[in-house]
Enzyme design. Sequence first.
Site, PDB file in Angstrom:
ATOM      1  N   LYS A 207       6.271  -5.379 -13.107  1.00 18.37           N
ATOM      2  CA  LYS A 207       5.677  -6.059 -11.957  1.00 18.37           C
ATOM      3  C   LYS A 207       4.888  -7.311 -12.339  1.00 18.37           C
ATOM      4  CE  LYS A 207       6.661  -3.486  -8.254  1.00 18.37           C
ATOM      5  NZ  LYS A 207       7.172  -4.013  -6.982  1.00 18.37           N
TER       6      LYS A 207
ATOM      7  N   SER B  84      11.170   1.368 -15.975  1.00 18.07           N
ATOM      8  CA  SER B  84      10.413   0.348 -15.251  1.00 18.07           C
ATOM      9  C   SER B  84       8.906   0.401 -15.444  1.00 18.07           C
ATOM     10  CB  SER B  84      10.723   0.432 -13.758  1.00 18.07           C
ATOM     11  OG  SER B  84      10.391   1.715 -13.256  1.00 18.07           O
TER      12      SER B  84
END
Length: 435
Positions: free
Chosen positions: A73, A328
């Site tokens: 992110k 992730s």
Amino acid sequence: MHFETGLLNPNTFILGDLKTTFFPDLEQIKEAAKTLEGVAALTPLMPSLNYSRKFDANVMLKREDLQQVRSYKIRGAFNKINSLTEEERAKGIVCASAGNHAQGVAFACAKLKINGTIFMPSPTPKQKIEQVEMFGGEYAKIVLTGDTFDDAYKASKIECDALGKIFVHPFDDEKIIEGQATVGLEIIEQSKEEIDYVFVPVGGGGLASGLSTVFHLLSPNTKIIGVEPEGAPSMSTSIFNKENTTLSLIEKFVDGAAVQRVGERTFAICKEYLEKMVTVPEGKVCQTILDLYNKEAIVVEPAGALTLSVLDQFADEIKGKNVVCIVSGSNNDITRTAEIKERALLYRGLKHYFIIRFPQRAGALREFLNEILGPEDDITFFEYKKKTSREDGPAVVGIELKDRKDLQPLIDRMKSRNFFGEYLNDKPDLFEFLI
């Protein structure tokens, strides 16, 4: 559950009064990569010996869990905030996040010295909240509100509109998508061979839309598979319905990939470029978390385990292929370990809960232990209820088995000796009330 994506024309859709036809441009993605130099780490593309052997394939892990903020992110958040004008920076920014986007935003705010207000759902794990505070320092103000990302999003938009601040969307933003797309650029540059499959986790769709665009432009034969948690299939449902669809209820356990509605931009890109959308049970995700920790010494959050959890569904397809799984993020709160283990055992059919009706006579409990339970069965939960009749008294009992095949013989012994009351695993409302 599989949903095939049709080659539909996504060129026009409505965002409020705004018509948009956004698809990421390769030059803008490369510009984002330059912006992120020295900010986002060039994370390794690591071979996984265990998964490669298991599936007879060359399975590689793109380790975005090794970013400074422990998720990909940071790429989109920094790329977006860095693009703001001086006037926009002076106003300050607002964002909503289940945790990982918040950390990326907080990091960017501190590095660029921009004040930010970050709205997060109230159930956000404490570990993620503390990380946001650490990365943002004096530049990040945290507001906990609502039960889901969508609740936090609505609250953030109210403040943003009222105070004229700049909203940094966690996924449905051009600069966010371009930043996340740099993951795809790195994979292509790092891989020595042509990649056959890339499995990418999908929440709001920012990473999936950016990455799938890169492969569409540079490696069109690579199949990009989007993976969602079974309890929050917002992208799968939208692609199946051929329109962006809001889910009325979602399972929030995989908090980094659980949204009720995906982005308009991300939906348009994903329905065009993804080969498939698939879902995976939350219990399977939990088992993968435990396997990665025990066998690979990798700590991942639930969303970070999605792509490896789904490989069983593609075992025949990926045999002999070059496969990349995006890991992730690793922002997992250690206090969730007991819940993760419990969900994994339930998924594997090794943990079972019953209402047991013990006869009201001396020795009934000893009889249950010695003659009803199998030699390797283990009681892990026991809550006795107040006696309601002279004949029997109920207790809620949790039993862990060594083999799922031991369940039916156990139930048969309970029934033959009049101990059986209710099996709770297949009664979700009663299960949640009692356990």
